[in-house]
Design a protein around this motif. Structure first.
Motif, PDB file in Angstrom:
ATOM      1  N   GLY A 172      55.672  44.398 -20.063  1.00 10.78           N
ATOM      2  CA  GLY A 172      57.038  44.645 -19.619  1.00 10.78           C
ATOM      3  C   GLY A 172      58.061  44.294 -20.681  1.00 10.78           C
ATOM      4  O   GLY A 172      59.022  45.043 -20.929  1.00 10.78           O
ATOM      5  N   TYR A 173      57.861  43.134 -21.345  1.00 11.30           N
ATOM      6  CA  TYR A 173      58.771  42.738 -22.415  1.00 11.30           C
ATOM      7  C   TYR A 173      58.689  43.723 -23.580  1.00 11.30           C
ATOM      8  O   TYR A 173      59.715  44.060 -24.192  1.00 11.30           O
ATOM      9  N   GLY A 174      57.477  44.161 -23.907  1.00  9.99           N
ATOM     10  CA  GLY A 174      57.311  45.123 -24.990  1.00  9.99           C
ATOM     11  C   GLY A 174      57.969  46.453 -24.683  1.00  9.99           C
ATOM     12  O   GLY A 174      58.559  47.088 -25.569  1.00  9.99           O
ATOM     13  N   LEU A 175      57.881  46.888 -23.427  1.00 15.31           N
ATOM     14  CA  LEU A 175      58.530  48.141 -23.036  1.00 15.31           C
ATOM     15  C   LEU A 175      60.042  48.041 -23.197  1.00 15.31           C
ATOM     16  O   LEU A 175      60.685  48.947 -23.732  1.00 15.31           O
ATOM     17  N   GLY A 176      60.619  46.923 -22.741  1.00 10.65           N
ATOM     18  CA  GLY A 176      62.054  46.748 -22.881  1.00 10.65           C
ATOM     19  C   GLY A 176      62.494  46.690 -24.332  1.00 10.65           C
ATOM     20  O   GLY A 176      63.520  47.274 -24.709  1.00 10.65           O
ATOM     21  N   PHE A 177      61.712  46.001 -25.171  1.00  8.21           N
ATOM     22  CA  PHE A 177      62.064  45.903 -26.589  1.00  8.21           C
ATOM     23  C   PHE A 177      61.983  47.266 -27.261  1.00  8.21           C
ATOM     24  O   PHE A 177      62.881  47.652 -28.031  1.00  8.21           O
ATOM     25  N   ALA A 178      60.912  48.019 -26.995  1.00  2.41           N
ATOM     26  CA  ALA A 178      60.765  49.336 -27.607  1.00  2.41           C
ATOM     27  C   ALA A 178      61.866  50.281 -27.141  1.00  2.41           C
ATOM     28  O   ALA A 178      62.409  51.071 -27.933  1.00  2.41           O
ATOM     29  N   HIS A 179      62.199  50.196 -25.878  1.00  6.83           N
ATOM     30  CA  HIS A 179      63.268  51.028 -25.314  1.00  6.83           C
ATOM     31  C   HIS A 179      64.606  50.737 -25.993  1.00  6.83           C
ATOM     32  O   HIS A 179      65.327  51.647 -26.414  1.00  6.83           O
ATOM     33  N   VAL A 180      64.929  49.448 -26.153  1.00 11.63           N
ATOM     34  CA  VAL A 180      66.203  49.053 -26.760  1.00 11.63           C
ATOM     35  C   VAL A 180      66.224  49.392 -28.251  1.00 11.63           C
ATOM     36  O   VAL A 180      67.231  49.887 -28.780  1.00 11.63           O
ATOM     37  N   MET A 181      65.117  49.120 -28.941  1.00 11.36           N
ATOM     38  CA  MET A 181      65.086  49.371 -30.376  1.00 11.36           C
ATOM     39  C   MET A 181      65.226  50.863 -30.690  1.00 11.36           C
ATOM     40  O   MET A 181      65.850  51.245 -31.688  1.00 11.36           O
ATOM     41  N   THR A 182      64.645  51.707 -29.856  1.00 10.89           N
ATOM     42  CA  THR A 182      64.777  53.149 -30.081  1.00 10.89           C
ATOM     43  C   THR A 182      66.235  53.571 -30.046  1.00 10.89           C
ATOM     44  O   THR A 182      66.729  54.294 -30.936  1.00 10.89           O
TER      45      THR A 182
ATOM     46  N   GLY B  87      55.360  37.625 -25.187  1.00  8.58           N
ATOM     47  CA  GLY B  87      56.303  38.486 -24.475  1.00  8.58           C
ATOM     48  C   GLY B  87      57.653  37.816 -24.292  1.00  8.58           C
ATOM     49  O   GLY B  87      58.703  38.467 -24.423  1.00  8.58           O
ATOM     50  N   SER B  88      57.652  36.512 -24.008  1.00  6.70           N
ATOM     51  CA  SER B  88      58.919  35.792 -23.863  1.00  6.70           C
ATOM     52  C   SER B  88      59.686  35.764 -25.179  1.00  6.70           C
ATOM     53  O   SER B  88      60.924  35.895 -25.200  1.00  6.70           O
TER      54      SER B  88
ATOM     55  N   PHE C 166      44.010  40.093 -20.386  1.00  4.76           N
ATOM     56  CA  PHE C 166      45.247  40.544 -19.756  1.00  4.76           C
ATOM     57  C   PHE C 166      46.366  40.534 -20.788  1.00  4.76           C
ATOM     58  O   PHE C 166      46.464  39.616 -21.605  1.00  4.76           O
ATOM     59  N   ASP C 167      47.210  41.546 -20.724  1.00  3.58           N
ATOM     60  CA  ASP C 167      48.370  41.635 -21.601  1.00  3.58           C
ATOM     61  C   ASP C 167      49.633  41.585 -20.745  1.00  3.58           C
ATOM     62  O   ASP C 167      50.101  42.604 -20.244  1.00  3.58           O
ATOM     63  N   LEU C 168      50.172  40.373 -20.569  1.00  5.59           N
ATOM     64  CA  LEU C 168      51.366  40.196 -19.759  1.00  5.59           C
ATOM     65  C   LEU C 168      52.647  40.463 -20.535  1.00  5.59           C
ATOM     66  O   LEU C 168      53.742  40.311 -19.991  1.00  5.59           O
ATOM     67  N   SER C 169      52.526  40.841 -21.784  1.00  7.26           N
ATOM     68  CA  SER C 169      53.721  41.162 -22.577  1.00  7.26           C
ATOM     69  C   SER C 169      54.141  42.619 -22.417  1.00  7.26           C
ATOM     70  O   SER C 169      55.091  43.055 -23.072  1.00  7.26           O
TER      71      SER C 169
ATOM     72  N   GLY D 276      70.565  51.755 -23.313  1.00  8.61           N
ATOM     73  CA  GLY D 276      69.668  50.635 -23.554  1.00  8.61           C
ATOM     74  C   GLY D 276      69.962  49.467 -22.633  1.00  8.61           C
ATOM     75  O   GLY D 276      71.066  48.909 -22.670  1.00  8.61           O
ATOM     76  N   ASN D 277      68.993  49.099 -21.806  1.00  9.09           N
ATOM     77  CA  ASN D 277      69.128  47.969 -20.887  1.00  9.09           C
ATOM     78  C   ASN D 277      68.119  46.902 -21.298  1.00  9.09           C
ATOM     79  O   ASN D 277      66.911  47.127 -21.209  1.00  9.09           O
ATOM     80  N   PRO D 278      68.551  45.719 -21.774  1.00  5.66           N
ATOM     81  CA  PRO D 278      67.599  44.738 -22.304  1.00  5.66           C
ATOM     82  C   PRO D 278      66.629  44.168 -21.276  1.00  5.66           C
ATOM     83  O   PRO D 278      65.604  43.597 -21.656  1.00  5.66           O
ATOM     84  N   SER D 279      66.900  44.298 -20.001  1.00  7.11           N
ATOM     85  CA  SER D 279      66.015  43.719 -18.983  1.00  7.11           C
ATOM     86  C   SER D 279      65.233  44.758 -18.198  1.00  7.11           C
ATOM     87  O   SER D 279      64.582  44.427 -17.207  1.00  7.11           O
ATOM     88  N   VAL D 280      65.251  46.014 -18.631  1.00  7.14           N
ATOM     89  CA  VAL D 280      64.663  47.076 -17.823  1.00  7.14           C
ATOM     90  C   VAL D 280      63.154  46.981 -17.761  1.00  7.14           C
ATOM     91  O   VAL D 280      62.526  47.367 -16.769  1.00  7.14           O
ATOM     92  N   GLY D 281      62.503  46.459 -18.801  1.00  2.24           N
ATOM     93  CA  GLY D 281      61.043  46.489 -18.847  1.00  2.24           C
ATOM     94  C   GLY D 281      60.362  45.621 -17.813  1.00  2.24           C
ATOM     95  O   GLY D 281      59.223  45.889 -17.428  1.00  2.24           O
ATOM     96  N   LEU D 282      61.038  44.579 -17.340  1.00  6.51           N
ATOM     97  CA  LEU D 282      60.394  43.655 -16.405  1.00  6.51           C
ATOM     98  C   LEU D 282      60.046  44.330 -15.085  1.00  6.51           C
ATOM     99  O   LEU D 282      59.111  43.911 -14.398  1.00  6.51           O
TER     100      LEU D 282
END
Length: 346
Positions: free
Chosen positions: A78-88, A136-137, A73-76, A247-253
């Protein structure tokens, strides 16, 4: 020679219901909502809106499906999506990078982070639940550090039109993002169903010890699975940035639960008992139809998380039942005549 007896109709129906029951339910659900909402639901505008809104969850569900093939399982996600979204958006809007270079950097960074997840799971021997929740955290903390907890808002010049067209453009009258999902589904289907890579991953997921005994380098292929998952998350993050433009830092969750609902529910269709790309696509479609339908019926805001939670429980239960049923099926038919018995050298 007596002709082979045909299995009873109920058994033949059961064999079809297992792989294609979810697909049939998808069609029935679409027909039901179309009859209940004939003026709004079966329209091209509504279908386009559903495809556009659910393309990111669909991509993330396909990304979650890849490690599930190896029983990880990869529980990261949502966190990875938010990070990639913000970094872009950080690279394009604040650091003035050319948008193709920024997108490529984020996608490759997602693959690198997926590889890190695989290293922690395989070499540090930490359970994938705990390992990916921890990484992910950490990634979530990095997201907050980069943004200082605030949103990234582009300046008056906005974002390049070519970048936003990655999500906003249309092809054959439909959102281009839907074709990204179809393309990724086709690629994963070929990799998992038609190439040795997929067979190795499925063997690892079904019996790790057997995979090691037959000489499959399990660690390497689990790393491949996590790397592929991270790559898909990076792509989804780029498209999410092109869609939201802020960019929303909490959007991926918000995307984590729907992704696992789609991946787990998909393991009950097409190839019951194992995660697969086509089943995941069908699961995402039925979830999209359900959410769109209950939304147009005027459901309260709390119905969406309730729908996702109940569906997740049903998906886990159905996936477990499908896996147990597959294990109960005989692998080879028993010998029926003396000539079918193996010859033993004297």
């Amino acid at each position: 020679m007596t002709p082979a007896r045909r299995p009873p109709l109920s058994r033949r129906f059961g064999h079809l219901l297992g792989p294609y029951g979810l697909l049939a339910l998808t069609i029935l659900l679409f027909v039901a909502f179309s009859l209940a909402l004939p003026d709004t639901f079966p329209t091209l505008d509504n279908i386009s809106a559903v495809l556009s809104n659910q393309s990111i969850p669909a991509l993330l569900a396909l990304g979650a499906m890849i490690p599930l093939v190896t029983a990880k399982f990869d529980l990261s996600l949502g966190y990875g999506l938010g990070f990639a979204h913000v970094m872009t958006l950080q690279l394009i809007a604040n650091d003035a990078w050319p948008w193709p270079l920024a997108c490529l950097t984020v996608v490759l960074g997602g693959a690198a982070f997926g590889t890190l997840n695989g290293v922690v799971v395989e070499f540090a021997k930490i359970d994938s639940f705990i390992a990916t929740l921890g990484t992910g955290s950490i990634l979530y903390a990095l997201t907050g550090w980069i943004t200082n907890g605030a949103r990234i808002i582009p300046g008056p010049q906005g974002l390049p039109a070519a970048f936003t067209d990655l999500f906003d453009s249309r092809f054959l009258g439909l959102p281009v993002s839907a074709f990204y999902v179809l393309a990724l589904t086709a690629v994963l289907w070929v990799l998992l169903e038609r190439l040795p890579l997929g067979r190795y991953l499925y063997v690892i997921g079904s019996n790790r010890r057997t995979a090691d005994l037959v000489g499959i380098p399990s660690r390497r292929y689990v790393l491949y699975a996590f790397t592929g998952s991270g790559l898909v998350v990076g792509i989804a993050g780029v498209l999410l940035a092109a869609q939201q433009r802020i960019g929303n830092p909490s959007v991926g969750l918000d995307y984590l639960l729907p992704a696992f609902v789609g991946a787990l529910l998909g393991s009950t269709a097409i190839r019951p008992g194992r995660a697969n790309a086509l089943g995941t696509l069908i699961a995402v479609v039925i979830l999209a139809i359900g959410l769109a339908g209950i939304g147009q019926l005027g459901a309260q805001f709390w119905v969406t998380p309730l729908f996702n939670g109940v569906t997740l429980l049903l998906a886990v239960g159905m996936a477990g039942y499908a896996a147990r049923r597959q294990l109960r099926q005989p692998r080879t038919p028993p010998p029926r005549t003396p000539s079918d018995l193996p010859k033993v050298a004297s």
